[in-house]
Design an enzyme around this catalytic site. Structure first.
Site, PDB file in Angstrom:
ATOM      1  N   CYS A 108       6.052  -7.251  -6.710  1.00  0.00           N
ATOM      2  CA  CYS A 108       5.922  -7.027  -5.336  1.00  0.00           C
ATOM      3  C   CYS A 108       4.937  -8.028  -4.914  1.00  0.00           C
ATOM      4  O   CYS A 108       3.858  -8.507  -5.763  1.00  0.00           O
ATOM      5  CB  CYS A 108       5.102  -5.662  -5.272  1.00  0.00           C
ATOM      6  SG  CYS A 108       4.873  -4.937  -3.553  1.00  0.00           S
ATOM      7  N   CYS A 112      -1.898  -4.716  -3.773  1.00  0.00           N
ATOM      8  CA  CYS A 112      -2.601  -3.749  -3.562  1.00  0.00           C
ATOM      9  C   CYS A 112      -3.470  -3.770  -5.032  1.00  0.00           C
ATOM     10  O   CYS A 112      -3.003  -3.730  -6.162  1.00  0.00           O
ATOM     11  CB  CYS A 112      -1.944  -2.509  -3.672  1.00  0.00           C
ATOM     12  SG  CYS A 112      -0.960  -2.467  -1.803  1.00  0.00           S
ATOM     13  N   GLU A 157       7.918  -3.451  -2.094  1.00  0.00           N
ATOM     14  CA  GLU A 157       7.651  -3.027  -0.629  1.00  0.00           C
ATOM     15  C   GLU A 157       8.944  -3.094   0.101  1.00  0.00           C
ATOM     16  O   GLU A 157       9.441  -3.908   0.308  1.00  0.00           O
ATOM     17  CB  GLU A 157       6.428  -3.826  -0.051  1.00  0.00           C
ATOM     18  CG  GLU A 157       6.386  -3.898   1.180  1.00  0.00           C
ATOM     19  CD  GLU A 157       6.253  -2.336   1.885  1.00  0.00           C
ATOM     20  OE1 GLU A 157       5.359  -1.630   1.371  1.00  0.00           O
ATOM     21  OE2 GLU A 157       6.837  -1.964   2.647  1.00  0.00           O
ATOM     22  N   SER A 211       1.289   4.383   2.944  1.00  0.00           N
ATOM     23  CA  SER A 211       0.263   4.348   1.717  1.00  0.00           C
ATOM     24  C   SER A 211      -1.148   4.278   2.541  1.00  0.00           C
ATOM     25  O   SER A 211      -1.235   2.976   2.834  1.00  0.00           O
ATOM     26  CB  SER A 211       0.676   3.595   0.896  1.00  0.00           C
ATOM     27  OG  SER A 211       1.742   3.918   0.142  1.00  0.00           O
ATOM     28  N   ASN A 287      -3.546   6.686 -10.890  1.00  0.00           N
ATOM     29  CA  ASN A 287      -3.099   6.565 -12.260  1.00  0.00           C
ATOM     30  C   ASN A 287      -3.889   5.215 -12.949  1.00  0.00           C
ATOM     31  O   ASN A 287      -3.207   4.013 -12.170  1.00  0.00           O
ATOM     32  CB  ASN A 287      -1.509   6.487 -12.545  1.00  0.00           C
ATOM     33  CG  ASN A 287      -0.682   7.616 -12.191  1.00  0.00           C
ATOM     34  OD1 ASN A 287      -1.439   8.968 -12.617  1.00  0.00           O
ATOM     35  ND2 ASN A 287      -0.176   7.449 -10.993  1.00  0.00           N
TER      36      ASN A 287
HETATM   37  N1  SAH Z   1       5.083  -0.528  -1.590  1.00  0.00           N
HETATM   38  C1  SAH Z   1       5.373   0.914  -1.094  1.00  0.00           C
HETATM   39  C2  SAH Z   1       6.100   1.733  -2.193  1.00  0.00           C
HETATM   40  C3  SAH Z   1       5.429   1.580  -3.652  1.00  0.00           C
HETATM   41  S1  SAH Z   1       4.251   2.513  -4.425  1.00  0.00           S
HETATM   42  C4  SAH Z   1       4.106   1.514  -0.673  1.00  0.00           C
HETATM   43  O1  SAH Z   1       2.995   0.769  -1.020  1.00  0.00           O
HETATM   44  O2  SAH Z   1       3.881   2.743  -0.287  1.00  0.00           O
HETATM   45  C5  SAH Z   1       4.428   4.228  -4.310  1.00  0.00           C
HETATM   46  C6  SAH Z   1       3.132   4.619  -4.091  1.00  0.00           C
HETATM   47  O3  SAH Z   1       2.212   4.608  -5.274  1.00  0.00           O
HETATM   48  C7  SAH Z   1       2.262   3.967  -3.042  1.00  0.00           C
HETATM   49  O4  SAH Z   1       1.567   5.114  -2.301  1.00  0.00           O
HETATM   50  C8  SAH Z   1       1.095   3.283  -3.992  1.00  0.00           C
HETATM   51  O5  SAH Z   1       0.098   2.856  -3.192  1.00  0.00           O
HETATM   52  C9  SAH Z   1       0.837   4.320  -5.018  1.00  0.00           C
HETATM   53  N2  SAH Z   1       0.159   3.615  -6.321  1.00  0.00           N
HETATM   54  C10 SAH Z   1       0.257   2.295  -6.390  1.00  0.00           C
HETATM   55  N3  SAH Z   1      -0.688   2.225  -7.654  1.00  0.00           N
HETATM   56  C11 SAH Z   1      -1.064   3.382  -8.014  1.00  0.00           C
HETATM   57  C12 SAH Z   1      -1.859   3.966  -9.089  1.00  0.00           C
HETATM   58  N4  SAH Z   1      -2.279   2.985 -10.020  1.00  0.00           N
HETATM   59  N5  SAH Z   1      -2.048   5.258  -9.221  1.00  0.00           N
HETATM   60  C13 SAH Z   1      -1.511   6.069  -8.195  1.00  0.00           C
HETATM   61  N6  SAH Z   1      -0.551   5.777  -7.247  1.00  0.00           N
HETATM   62  C14 SAH Z   1      -0.586   4.422  -7.116  1.00  0.00           C
END
Ligand code: SAH
Length: 363
Positions: A108, A112, A157, A211, A287
């Site tokens: 990706c 983030c 994404e 998100s 997580n």
């Molecule tokens: N790119 C998309 C979908 C993928 S992630 C998005 O950003 O929505 C799916 C979800 O998991 C997103 O809300 C993301 O922010 C979240 N996520 C990412 N890392 C995480 C973590 N370490 N713990 C909990 N949720 C997490």
């Protein structure tokens, strides 16, 4: 021929080209989408000679190189494509059936800060056929129970891979495809505003989940680089547009990180921010990822945050941590290409010994 992303029309033309009746396309579609079968030798209602011919023409299913089952019934699959790129997808068990969590990209590019999937950057986009291949591979795991919900919430994404995603969503909802109601299909985005407008205009009316993770630009800029391009005001305007155009409620995901965005004040700001744009907040206790900066709040703090939101009049649920013992939870999915050994030195406490069984990306 990759038959996993073809319309009825295309398959019927193909059958005609092979000198077969066009209705064979229906039979193929039934095998592929109702039964998850893409191997022609198993399609027992096709004539034997056709099965043999198709065996040489149809691309084989993607290889499942690893399968890990969690205590809660979730299953994580690692699929490898012809070019060596691998992605993970997760099957989540619910009382009435299964939810397939699909990856839209290998790796990706969004960066983030709390997410593991993007650590190594983007590997490549997945095609609609590859996304469908994940659902079909998961379908083969479920026995008689259907896969009746799909969430595009795995690695990647989706709105950065828009054309393939739109094609996948149409195949998933079409009666010639999986025939899943758009209500049971969720696309999760980090907030690519132009993509939200395109989805509203061109996609089936799926559930959009954004998100959010922060209620101010200042914090969101720090957590999610995409916010510097499309700040909250633009994102919320896009959400309002989406629900106006599709008639569907938009939901938000909010990852709770201890001491970062989990105070009462954050809940208050969040409620005010989303008013009239977003109808529901799904809290995801963070997580922790190997070497990451963030911690998960205690369960009581998560519950308190949910209560604060309720007090402010915001509908809220707390996401059950399905698949956590297999590295299948939110933000943990990785494309293993180039990531072998990445987890070395991670704290053992959060993810448990079983993470070892979850493959090179998690070991
Ligand atoms: N790119 C998309 C979908 C993928 S992630 C998005 O950003 O929505 C799916 C979800 O998991 C997103 O809300 C993301 O922010 C979240 N996520 C990412 N890392 C995480 C973590 N370490 N713990 C909990 N949720 C997490």
């Amino acid at each position: 021929m990759d038959i996993r992303a073809r319309s009825h029309e295309e398959l019927a033309d193909w059958m005609a080209l092979l000198g077969e009746p066009r209705y064979r396309a229906r039979q193929l579609l039934h095998w592929i989408y109702r039964l998850g079968v893409v191997d022609p030798s198993a399609m027992t209602d096709l004539p034997r000679d056709l099965r043999a011919r198709l065996a040489g023409l149809i691309a084989p299913p993607d290889e499942v190189v690893e399968r890990v089952a969690a205590a809660d019934g979730s299953v994580k699959l690692l699929l490898e494509y012809g070019d060596g790129v691998a992605v993970e997808c997760v099957l989540l068990r619910h009382g009435y059936g299964y939810t397939a969590c699909v990856s839209s990209q290998a790796g990706c590019a969004m960066g983030c800060t709390f997410c593991r999937s993007g650590r190594a950057g983007l590997v490549r986009d997945l095609t609609a056929a590859e996304m469908m291949g994940q659902v079909l591979a998961m379908r083969r795991q479920t026995g008689a129970r259907p896969v009746n919900r799909i969430v595009v919430m795995g690695g990647g994404e989706p709105l950065a891979n828009l054309a393939h995603c739109l094609h996948f969503l149409r195949l998933s909802t079409s009666s010639d495809g999986l025939g899943i109601s758009p209500r049971r299909l969720t696309v999760s985005t980090c907030g690519l505003v132009p993509g939200i407008f395109s989805l509203a205009a061109e996609g089936p009316p799926v559930t959009l989940s954004v998100s959010l993770h922060a209620a101010t630009d200042e914090l969101r800029d720090r957590l999610m680089p995409i916010n510097r391009r499309y700040p909250l005001a633009q994102l919320l305007a896009a959400c309002r547009h989406y629900s106006g155009a599709t008639g569907r409620r938009v939901t938000a995901e909010y990852v709770l990180a201890r001491g970062v965005n989990d105070r009462r004040e954050d809940a208050r700001k969040l409620s005010r921010l989303i008013r009239r744009a977003i109808g529901h907040v799904n809290l995801i206790p963070l997580n922790p990822i190997p070497g990451g900066d963030f911690e998960r709040p205690r369960d009581e703090a998560v519950a308190a945050f949910a209560r604060h939101l309720l007090d402010e009049g915001t509908a809220v649920t707390i996401r059950r941590p399905l698949g956590i013992d297999i590295g299948g939870a939110c933000g943990q999915l990785v494309a293993t290409a180039g990531l072998a050994g990445e987890g070395a030195g991670k704290p053992a406490a959060e993810q448990g010994e079983q993470a070892r069984a979850a493959g090179p990306g998690d070991g």
